[in-house]
Structures are given as C-alpha cells and as structure tokens.
Design an enzyme around this catalytic site. Structure first.
Site, PDB file in Angstrom:
ATOM      1  N   LYS A  27      42.707  52.091  48.329  1.00 27.94           N
ATOM      2  CA  LYS A  27      43.556  50.763  48.622  1.00 27.94           C
ATOM      3  C   LYS A  27      44.253  50.660  47.200  1.00 27.94           C
ATOM      4  O   LYS A  27      45.811  50.851  47.411  1.00 27.94           O
ATOM      5  CB  LYS A  27      43.276  49.361  48.995  1.00 27.94           C
ATOM      6  CG  LYS A  27      44.637  48.053  48.976  1.00 27.94           C
ATOM      7  CD  LYS A  27      43.890  47.300  49.197  1.00 27.94           C
ATOM      8  CE  LYS A  27      42.997  46.426  48.088  1.00 27.94           C
ATOM      9  NZ  LYS A  27      43.970  45.611  46.787  1.00 27.94           N
ATOM     10  N   ASN A  28      43.987  50.656  46.381  1.00 28.14           N
ATOM     11  CA  ASN A  28      44.740  50.977  45.110  1.00 28.14           C
ATOM     12  C   ASN A  28      44.660  52.139  43.967  1.00 28.14           C
ATOM     13  O   ASN A  28      45.462  52.610  43.702  1.00 28.14           O
ATOM     14  CB  ASN A  28      43.618  49.915  43.844  1.00 28.14           C
ATOM     15  CG  ASN A  28      43.508  48.654  43.844  1.00 28.14           C
ATOM     16  OD1 ASN A  28      43.947  48.131  44.848  1.00 28.14           O
ATOM     17  ND2 ASN A  28      42.310  47.970  42.803  1.00 28.14           N
ATOM     18  N   ARG A  98      50.252  41.429  45.171  1.00 27.73           N
ATOM     19  CA  ARG A  98      50.680  41.709  43.287  1.00 27.73           C
ATOM     20  C   ARG A  98      51.245  43.238  43.574  1.00 27.73           C
ATOM     21  O   ARG A  98      51.304  43.683  41.794  1.00 27.73           O
ATOM     22  CB  ARG A  98      49.089  42.102  42.881  1.00 27.73           C
ATOM     23  CG  ARG A  98      49.089  42.071  41.501  1.00 27.73           C
ATOM     24  CD  ARG A  98      49.423  41.496  40.358  1.00 27.73           C
ATOM     25  NE  ARG A  98      49.619  41.936  38.444  1.00 27.73           N
ATOM     26  CZ  ARG A  98      49.834  41.153  38.043  1.00 27.73           C
ATOM     27  NH1 ARG A  98      50.530  39.806  38.325  1.00 27.73           N
ATOM     28  NH2 ARG A  98      50.512  41.776  36.814  1.00 27.73           N
ATOM     29  N   CYS A 122      46.130  38.036  45.237  1.00 27.63           N
ATOM     30  CA  CYS A 122      44.791  37.536  45.737  1.00 27.63           C
ATOM     31  C   CYS A 122      44.448  36.071  44.397  1.00 27.63           C
ATOM     32  O   CYS A 122      45.621  36.597  42.951  1.00 27.63           O
ATOM     33  CB  CYS A 122      43.610  38.070  45.336  1.00 27.63           C
ATOM     34  SG  CYS A 122      43.137  38.959  46.778  1.00 27.63           S
ATOM     35  N   ARG A 127      47.033  35.910  36.568  1.00 30.42           N
ATOM     36  CA  ARG A 127      48.126  37.092  36.789  1.00 30.42           C
ATOM     37  C   ARG A 127      49.810  37.574  36.202  1.00 30.42           C
ATOM     38  O   ARG A 127      50.570  37.527  36.982  1.00 30.42           O
ATOM     39  CB  ARG A 127      48.150  37.695  38.260  1.00 30.42           C
ATOM     40  CG  ARG A 127      46.251  37.622  38.627  1.00 30.42           C
ATOM     41  CD  ARG A 127      46.506  37.649  39.731  1.00 30.42           C
ATOM     42  NE  ARG A 127      45.879  38.851  39.210  1.00 30.42           N
ATOM     43  CZ  ARG A 127      45.927  40.555  40.502  1.00 30.42           C
ATOM     44  NH1 ARG A 127      46.022  39.978  42.038  1.00 30.42           N
ATOM     45  NH2 ARG A 127      45.582  41.678  40.300  1.00 30.42           N
ATOM     46  N   PRO A 128      50.232  37.010  34.641  1.00 29.40           N
ATOM     47  CA  PRO A 128      51.401  37.121  34.188  1.00 29.40           C
ATOM     48  C   PRO A 128      51.867  38.302  34.549  1.00 29.40           C
ATOM     49  O   PRO A 128      50.842  39.062  34.804  1.00 29.40           O
ATOM     50  CB  PRO A 128      51.148  36.520  32.692  1.00 29.40           C
ATOM     51  CG  PRO A 128      49.557  37.292  32.641  1.00 29.40           C
ATOM     52  CD  PRO A 128      48.302  37.308  33.920  1.00 29.40           C
ATOM     53  N   ASP A 316      35.745  43.498  40.024  1.00 26.47           N
ATOM     54  CA  ASP A 316      35.889  43.572  41.248  1.00 26.47           C
ATOM     55  C   ASP A 316      34.549  43.677  42.769  1.00 26.47           C
ATOM     56  O   ASP A 316      34.829  43.923  43.445  1.00 26.47           O
ATOM     57  CB  ASP A 316      37.224  44.663  42.193  1.00 26.47           C
ATOM     58  CG  ASP A 316      38.050  44.578  42.039  1.00 26.47           C
ATOM     59  OD1 ASP A 316      38.464  43.528  42.524  1.00 26.47           O
ATOM     60  OD2 ASP A 316      39.450  45.722  41.297  1.00 26.47           O
ATOM     61  N   ARG A 409      42.832  42.783  53.694  1.00 22.27           N
ATOM     62  CA  ARG A 409      44.120  43.497  52.807  1.00 22.27           C
ATOM     63  C   ARG A 409      43.668  44.850  52.824  1.00 22.27           C
ATOM     64  O   ARG A 409      44.245  45.445  52.215  1.00 22.27           O
ATOM     65  CB  ARG A 409      44.211  42.402  52.049  1.00 22.27           C
ATOM     66  CG  ARG A 409      45.236  41.129  52.478  1.00 22.27           C
ATOM     67  CD  ARG A 409      45.087  40.558  51.110  1.00 22.27           C
ATOM     68  NE  ARG A 409      45.895  41.001  50.141  1.00 22.27           N
ATOM     69  CZ  ARG A 409      46.464  41.100  48.732  1.00 22.27           C
ATOM     70  NH1 ARG A 409      46.219  39.690  48.375  1.00 22.27           N
ATOM     71  NH2 ARG A 409      46.642  41.459  48.056  1.00 22.27           N
TER      72      ARG A 409
HETATM   73  N1  EPU Z   1      48.264  41.266  32.430  1.00 26.28           N
HETATM   74  C1  EPU Z   1      48.318  40.893  31.813  1.00 26.28           C
HETATM   75  N2  EPU Z   1      49.881  40.794  31.908  1.00 26.28           N
HETATM   76  C2  EPU Z   1      50.221  41.606  32.762  1.00 26.28           C
HETATM   77  C3  EPU Z   1      49.612  42.382  33.002  1.00 26.28           C
HETATM   78  C4  EPU Z   1      48.317  42.317  33.246  1.00 26.28           C
HETATM   79  O1  EPU Z   1      48.095  39.905  30.231  1.00 26.28           O
HETATM   80  O2  EPU Z   1      51.732  41.259  31.900  1.00 26.28           O
HETATM   81  C5  EPU Z   1      46.404  40.740  32.324  1.00 26.28           C
HETATM   82  C6  EPU Z   1      45.917  40.570  33.835  1.00 26.28           C
HETATM   83  O3  EPU Z   1      46.043  38.849  34.075  1.00 26.28           O
HETATM   84  C7  EPU Z   1      44.237  40.195  33.217  1.00 26.28           C
HETATM   85  C8  EPU Z   1      44.192  42.200  32.403  1.00 26.28           C
HETATM   86  O4  EPU Z   1      45.944  42.195  32.438  1.00 26.28           O
HETATM   87  O5  EPU Z   1      43.737  39.700  32.375  1.00 26.28           O
HETATM   88  C9  EPU Z   1      44.609  43.386  34.062  1.00 26.28           C
HETATM   89  O6  EPU Z   1      44.719  42.921  34.534  1.00 26.28           O
HETATM   90  P1  EPU Z   1      45.460  44.871  35.590  1.00 26.28           P
HETATM   91  O7  EPU Z   1      47.015  45.271  34.971  1.00 26.28           O
HETATM   92  O8  EPU Z   1      44.971  45.524  34.869  1.00 26.28           O
HETATM   93  O9  EPU Z   1      45.183  44.451  37.125  1.00 26.28           O
HETATM   94  P2  EPU Z   1      46.327  44.912  37.527  1.00 26.28           P
HETATM   95  O10 EPU Z   1      46.487  46.117  37.866  1.00 26.28           O
HETATM   96  O11 EPU Z   1      47.061  43.610  38.173  1.00 26.28           O
HETATM   97  C10 EPU Z   1      44.076  45.973  39.305  1.00 26.28           C
HETATM   98  C11 EPU Z   1      43.162  46.061  40.691  1.00 26.28           C
HETATM   99  C12 EPU Z   1      42.945  45.020  41.402  1.00 26.28           C
HETATM  100  C13 EPU Z   1      41.987  45.115  39.618  1.00 26.28           C
HETATM  101  C14 EPU Z   1      42.469  45.590  38.752  1.00 26.28           C
HETATM  102  C15 EPU Z   1      41.614  46.046  37.526  1.00 26.28           C
HETATM  103  C16 EPU Z   1      45.439  47.343  41.886  1.00 26.28           C
HETATM  104  C17 EPU Z   1      46.564  47.274  44.008  1.00 26.28           C
HETATM  105  N3  EPU Z   1      44.539  45.546  41.242  1.00 26.28           N
HETATM  106  O12 EPU Z   1      45.469  45.205  39.559  1.00 26.28           O
HETATM  107  O13 EPU Z   1      42.487  45.108  42.120  1.00 26.28           O
HETATM  108  O14 EPU Z   1      40.914  44.424  39.741  1.00 26.28           O
HETATM  109  O15 EPU Z   1      42.991  45.901  38.278  1.00 26.28           O
HETATM  110  O16 EPU Z   1      40.464  46.288  37.805  1.00 26.28           O
HETATM  111  O17 EPU Z   1      45.601  48.218  42.034  1.00 26.28           O
HETATM  112  C18 EPU Z   1      41.762  43.898  44.142  1.00 26.28           C
HETATM  113  O18 EPU Z   1      41.866  45.311  44.816  1.00 26.28           O
HETATM  114  O19 EPU Z   1      41.376  43.455  44.568  1.00 26.28           O
HETATM  115  C19 EPU Z   1      42.158  43.428  43.272  1.00 26.28           C
HETATM  116  C20 EPU Z   1      42.277  42.234  42.688  1.00 26.28           C
END
Ligand code: EPU
Length: 429
Positions: A27-28, A98, A122, A127-128, A316, A409
């Site tokens: 998915k990701n 997201r 989720c 999630r900023p 995850d 999802r």
């Molecule tokens: N963060 C910030 N500011 C931002 C963006 C991110 O502080 O502007 C923080 C997040 O809040 C978190 C950290 O950075 O504390 C890392 O988050 P990341 O940005 O890496 O996560 P993401 O890209 O939103 C993806 C996956 C998630 C997975 C995370 C970590 C997708 C669609 N989602 O999320 O997957 O947990 O990387 O590996 O690729 C899932 O599939 O269920 C899922 C939540």
C-alpha cells in the site's frame, strides 16, 4: 459508509493454522507511485496493485483532478495526467487519507500552486505537516490557510531547487520532496532523508524514467530537476508489502507449526525476523519467502523493542508484536518513538486478558503469558486492526472486530487469506 465487522472463532491457543499466504503489493508504495503520475508526460503503467480501500481513494483523488485511469488488468492500471488542470485536492477524500499530501509536491512543481485541507488518516498521533510547509517555503512558496482550514500554496516564480535538512526522517516528506524537486529547476538536496524500502523502490523507478536522483537508500538524496518524466512503456510493479508479511509471520509464530509466507522480501523484515529468532521462533527465510516451522511447546523469551526508522523496528508492526509478547513468559516492553499516540489498542487487549501496562503514551510493558478470551474489539487504526485479528484468532471463544474499514484500507481480502490457512472468520454488516 457501510459499517462492516469481522466475526472470528478463536483457536483457544492451538497451533492449528497451516498452508500458504501470498503477500500483496505494498500500500505505502503504490499510493506514492500513483501520486508520482503527475510528473509523467505519458502513461504510467502500474502492476501488482493491492485491492485496498486507500488505493480506491487515491484513484478518486486523481480522477477528480482530471487524470484518466484505465484498468488494464485485475491488478493493473494506466494513469495519464495530461488532462489535469485543477489544482485543488478534493477536500473530503484528502481528509480520509494521510497520503493525499504526497500529491502536493508534484502539483506544486507542475502548476506552481496547490490547495488542500489538512490530510486525514489513522489517529495515531498529531501528524503535523509543518515539515512539508517549511520545505516548500524554502523553495519559494507562499502559504496561507483560510477559515475553512484549506492551505493555499503558491510559488509565483515556480519551485526553486534547495537543500533541505529534515528535522525528522520522515517517509512522506522525503517522497514528496523528491517529487517536487524533479520539477524544480536546479539541484535539490534532501538531508536526513528516510531509508524505507518503499521510498527507494518508488524513487528508483522514477530514476529509470529519467529523474536524475542520486543517494537513494542513504540519508542524503540529490535531485537535478527541471524536466517531466517519461515512462516510455516501462511498468512499475508494486513491491511486496513488508507489513502484511510481517503480520502474517507474527500470526504464524503464535498459531501455526507450518506456514509459508510467499512473495515477500525477507531482507526488508530483518528487524522483525532477527528479534523473533532471538525470542526462540523456529523459522526459515529464503529470497522471497518465510516459513514458520514446528514450534510446538516453544517457550519464547521476552523482548524489548524500540520502534525506529528503517532499518529499525517498524512502528507499523508494534501492535502485532504486542500480541506476540502477550504469549511470552516474562516481561517484555515496547517504546514507540515515531508516533505520540499509538497504544490506543492496548485497553481492548487487556479486556481480552492481556496484562499490558501503559507507563506513558509511548511506553508499555507486557507481562506474559496470558490466555486470551474473545471479545468485541474496536481497532483505532489499520495496523492495530490486524493485531486484533491476530489476538482474536489465538483467543478462546468468539470475537467481533468492529470498523473493518480500517483493515480494508491496507490489507487485501484479509478474510479470504485467513480462511485459506484455517481461520474461521466471516464478514458481516
Ligand atoms: N512529522 C512531523 N511533521 C511533518 C511530517 C511528519 O513532525 O510535517 C512526524 C510525524 O508526526 C511522525 C514522524 O514525523 O512523528 C515520522 O512520520 P512520517 O512522516 O515518516 O510518516 P508518514 O509518511 O506520515 C508513513 C506511512 C505510515 C508509517 C510511517 C512511518 C504511508 C502512507 N504511511 O507515514 O504508515 O507508519 O510512514 O514509517 O506511507 C500505515 O500504513 O498504517 C501507516 C501509518
């Protein structure tokens, strides 16, 4: 939306599951390559697409923008974005997922503007999106937010290439900035970039289609931008989902003496396989499979896990791992370092008979082993939803898992895959 539930008859802690599970596309990875279709002048052909709800949402978002999507097979599509003129992401759909924010990079690069709401997804922490916005500002973008909460981003002179240091190793920010930088004129550098296999795989395909990217799989990625991409008929085959494979491995570790997990990439799961082996699990891994061997009567050792960016232990997989820990003799612990609020599932596991103590929002300890009993479970996110399914399968008695949408999802036809290996699971309204 149709409220669906899963009904599961537990095995009462018997190791009776057996057979084969075929892992679907990740998915990701697919969500990100779909977003990257906006960088292409020609058709982007994608194969091995998992049939999951988030992919449907991403299709809807792209179609709403004006993209043409043709189904070329059961699991393959061609996307053509030549007709995209609109620069506003659909509000309600973006708020469901997201990954919608990943579209903003390619849109800003291509049109010099993009408008979107705060992305949903989720509920696992704040999630900023500040890191996205700060990076865009550095690339010459003006940002406003209106009373309805919509962000308006404009780069009047087009996106300018820039060096950006990420204060967290974010998956989404790394992917989005790679896409933005492909269309920004000049050399961009992303420092403290994410190393997740999905980032490397998706950007590796963009490289094959003409993107000048170096340093993939390291923390410093350089992009020479300025030109759209051409696939020239190359096909992106979605990589296997390491999180689905990892979850089935945990299930097999607890409820099977003979489970073959096929079409996975064990090299992406070393953080999990090494710790399970340390705990005492008997398993075998080849290039594209993992086999759970006979573990009858095994006494697993307790574990301490700290979630970490790749190649560390994936956030995850901490919920399925918590279920594993409920079956281990002694005290185990999990320290969640990526998200602020990802232990929402522990209360329901305790109702099933687990002994999990929440020390603070990011740290739990688990005293095992516990005999679990069936219950009614309400998954707070898709990964916890699957952890509940694993717990319900182990337990004595029947369980109901509510809001199956979360599981749908990210996991394709989960009940069919489980039925095939001997789980009694049904879906109902
Ligand atoms: N963060 C910030 N500011 C931002 C963006 C991110 O502080 O502007 C923080 C997040 O809040 C978190 C950290 O950075 O504390 C890392 O988050 P990341 O940005 O890496 O996560 P993401 O890209 O939103 C993806 C996956 C998630 C997975 C995370 C970590 C997708 C669609 N989602 O999320 O997957 O947990 O990387 O590996 O690729 C899932 O599939 O269920 C899922 C939540």
């Amino acid at each position: 939306m149709e409220e669906k539930k899963f009904f599961i008859r537990g095995l009462g802690h018997q190791r009776t599951l057996r057979g084969e599970v075929f892992i679907s596309g990740a998915k990701n990875a697919v969500l990100k390559i779909m977003a990257a279709s906006l960088l292409f002048e020609d058709d982007l052909h994608i194969e091995n697409i998992p049939k999951v709800e988030d992919v449907e949402r991403m299709k809807e978002l792209l179609i709403d923008l004006g993209a043409e999507i043709r189904q070329t097979g059961e699991r393959s599509i061609k996307i053509n974005t030549a007709g995209v003129k609109k620069t506003e992401l659909h509000t309600e759909i973006s708020q469901k997922m997201r990954a919608s924010i990943v579209l903003s990079g390619a849109m800003l690069g291509r049109f010099g503007q993009v408008h979107f709401p705060h992305p949903g997804g989720c509920v696992i922490g704040e999630r900023p999106i500040s890191m996205f916005l700060n990076a865009y500002r550095g690339m010459g973008t003006e940002i406003e937010r209106d009373e309805e909460g919509i962000y308006h981003l404009k780069a009047p002179e087009g996106l300018k290439a820039k060096a950006t240091f990420l204060n967290k190793q974010s998956v989404g920010v790394t992917e989005t900035l790679i896409m933005a930088s492909i269309l920004a004129k000049g050399r961009s550098v992303i420092k403290n970039a994410a190393l997740e296999p999905e980032v490397v795989d998706v950007a590796g395909f963009l490289q094959k289609c003409g993107a000048k990217i170096s340093g993939l799989g390291t923390t410093t990625i350089t992009i020479e931008g300025g030109k759209p991409l051409k696939s020239g008929g190359k096909v992106y085959k979605v990589m296997p989902d390491r999180l689905e494979a990892g979850s089935f491995l945990v299930l097999g570790a607890l409820a099977s003496n003979d489970l073959l997990i096929k079409n996975c990439q064990p090299e992406h799961l070393e953080a999990l396989t090494s710790i399970l082996r340390f705990s005492g699990l008997r398993m075998e891994a080849g290039k594209d499979y993992i086999k759970v061997l006979n573990n009858e009567g095994a006494e697993f050792k307790p574990l301490e896990i700290k979630t970490h960016e790749y190649p560390g232990f994936p956030t995850d997989l901490q919920a399925p791992m918590a279920v594993f820990m409920t079956q281990v003799k002694g005290e185990s612990s999990i320290f969640e370092t990526i998200f602020e609020n990802r232990f929402g599932y522990t209360e329901d596991l305790n109702k099933m008979g687990a002994r999990i103590r929440l020390w603070h929002p990011q740290k739990i300890s688990i005293e095992g082993p516990s005999r679990l009993k069936g219950g009614t479970l309400h998954g707070p996110d898709l990964r916890a939803g699957l952890a509940f399914i694993i717990a319900a399968i182990l337990a004595q008695g029947d369980s109901v898992i509510e809001n199956a949408y979360y599981v749908d999802r990210g996991y394709e036809a989960i009940e069919k895959k489980l039925q095939k290996i001997g789980v009694s699971i049904e879906r109902a309204k």
